[in-house]
Design a protein around this motif. Structure first.
Motif, PDB file in Angstrom:
ATOM      1  N   THR A   1       2.649  -4.601   4.805  1.00 41.68           N
ATOM      2  CA  THR A   1       3.560  -3.483   4.594  1.00 41.68           C
ATOM      3  C   THR A   1       2.826  -2.155   4.621  1.00 41.68           C
ATOM      4  N   ARG A   2       3.216  -1.308   5.575  1.00 40.11           N
ATOM      5  CA  ARG A   2       2.690   0.055   5.652  1.00 40.11           C
ATOM      6  C   ARG A   2       3.836   1.072   5.746  1.00 40.11           C
TER       7      ARG A   2
ATOM      8  N   VAL B   1       5.507   6.298   5.174  1.00 39.55           N
ATOM      9  CA  VAL B   1       4.827   5.727   6.334  1.00 39.55           C
ATOM     10  C   VAL B   1       3.319   5.899   6.206  1.00 39.55           C
ATOM     11  N   HIS B   2       2.592   4.874   6.590  1.00 38.00           N
ATOM     12  CA  HIS B   2       1.146   4.984   6.774  1.00 38.00           C
ATOM     13  C   HIS B   2       0.801   4.234   8.050  1.00 38.00           C
TER      14      HIS B   2
ATOM     15  N   ALA C   1      11.035  -2.943   2.679  1.00 43.46           N
ATOM     16  CA  ALA C   1       9.904  -2.725   3.570  1.00 43.46           C
ATOM     17  C   ALA C   1      10.397  -2.572   5.003  1.00 43.46           C
ATOM     18  N   VAL C   2       9.677  -1.797   5.781  1.00 43.32           N
ATOM     19  CA  VAL C   2       9.975  -1.623   7.207  1.00 43.32           C
ATOM     20  C   VAL C   2       8.872  -2.331   7.989  1.00 43.32           C
ATOM     21  N   PRO C   3       9.213  -3.345   8.782  1.00 42.01           N
ATOM     22  CA  PRO C   3       8.178  -4.174   9.432  1.00 42.01           C
ATOM     23  C   PRO C   3       7.578  -3.491  10.655  1.00 42.01           C
TER      24      PRO C   3
ATOM     25  N   THR D   1       0.793  -1.233   0.000  1.00 43.97           N
ATOM     26  CA  THR D   1       0.000   0.000   0.000  1.00 43.97           C
ATOM     27  C   THR D   1       0.825   1.281   0.000  1.00 43.97           C
ATOM     28  N   VAL D   2       2.151   1.202   0.042  1.00 44.61           N
ATOM     29  CA  VAL D   2       2.986   2.409   0.107  1.00 44.61           C
ATOM     30  C   VAL D   2       4.078   2.338  -0.954  1.00 44.61           C
TER      31      VAL D   2
END
Length: 314
Positions: free
Chosen positions: A178-179, A197-198, A171-173, A157-158
């Motif tokens: 993934t947000r 970031v979301h 990706a940052v967990p 989604t990002v």
């Protein structure tokens, strides 16, 4: 001759005076309100600028009732509010900057990705961050941006689009899906770490301000940034919280808000039809924002945000 009207020093003006004193105490002591049950402290932090709406009715009441003490008491919250929020209303932008960054929650149900892209490109961003992509819309954004942005990375989604090469994109967990993503942008002035970031949504319900999911993800994000510790950093996205919200302090104590340091006004972004708070933000560390602003509304329920970033000498 009829007697001249006089301002009364007692009676019904006492209620207006009491309301003014309570408003002053709220402005001065809101940080003491506990952020335990219902996250009332966070909710108040977010909506505190809107306490200004209480001042005009109190003023009108004091004038109609011709109560001098009430007018004098009203000077207190007016002074405190102006001290707290007046600096935000002054323009703070300066000329210069090396690149323009734009962030936008495009709304997963956006029916006009091409129109949204045209609106965003009017700001001529060098780096563009998008949130709330969907399997249906992500390919449309990729096609619409391909000619202007040869480098991109998105997951679920990002996503991030750049005119400069991207390295170490990943990706940052912070959630099971993934947000958040992170990449290094190879700018002419050297590497710049960029996070998109979301954070999870929040709701105001009968149980209060439901922020648990957001706060947990925010804690993971802050821990990741702390271990990453890039020298120069820009973080953009939908934080589902104002930078005035004490819950965002794990980020805001280490980074600066571009809007606060280089914007004009509050820069509210949500909902786009009548924004009441700024939950879409550009945060910086090791670089300086020279200007910040909101972009015109798209078909999303969020307004896009933009900033000009100075990299030289940072």
């Amino acid at each position: 001759p009829p007697p001249r009207p006089r301002f009364r020093c007692h009676g019904r003006g006492a209620l207006t005076s009491s309301c003014s004193i309570l408003l002053t105490l709220l402005l001065l002591c809101h940080g003491w309100i506990p952020n335990t049950h219902g996250r009332l402290g966070s909710l108040l932090d977010t909506l505190l600028p809107w306490t200004a709406l209480a001042i005009p009715p109190l003023l009108v009441t004091a004038l109609l009732r011709r109560a001098w003490p009430a007018l004098a008491a009203l000077a207190l919250p007016t002074l405190v509010w102006t001290t707290l929020f007046g600096p935000a209303l002054a323009p703070k932008s300066v000329p210069g900057g090396d690149l323009t960054v734009v962030s936008h929650n495009v709304n997963q149900d956006n029916r006009d990705p091409q129109g949204t892209v045209r609106s965003l490109l009017a700001a001529r961003p060098d780096v563009l961050a998008l949130q709330e992509l969907s399997p249906r819309t992500a390919p449309a954004y990729q096609r619409a941006l391909a000619s202007s942005y040869p480098y991109h990375y998105y997951e679920e989604t990002v996503g991030l689009w750049s005119t400069y090469p991207l390295h170490n994109a990943r990706a940052v967990p912070i959630m099971p899906w993934t947000r958040s993503v992170r990449a290094t942008v190879d700018t002419p002035e050297g590497p710049l770490a960029v996070y998109v970031v979301h954070l999870p949504s929040v709701r105001v319900t009968t149980a209060g301000f439901t922020t648990r999911g957001r706060d947990e993800a925010l804690g993971r994000l802050a821990a990741h940034v702390g271990s990453d510790n890039p020298r120069r950093l820009v973080m953009m996205g939908d934080f589902n919280g104002s930078t005035d919200d004490r819950a965002l302090q794990p980020l805001t104590t280490a980074m600066d808000s571009a809007q606060s340091t280089a914007g004009h006004g509050f820069g509210f972004t949500w909902p786009s039809a009548f924004p009441i708070t700024r939950i879409d933000e550009i945060l910086t560390k090791g670089v300086e924002a020279t200007s910040a602003w909101t972009l015109p509304a798209t078909t999303s329920d969020h307004l896009p945000v933009a900033a000009r970033i100075a990299l030289r000498g940072s």
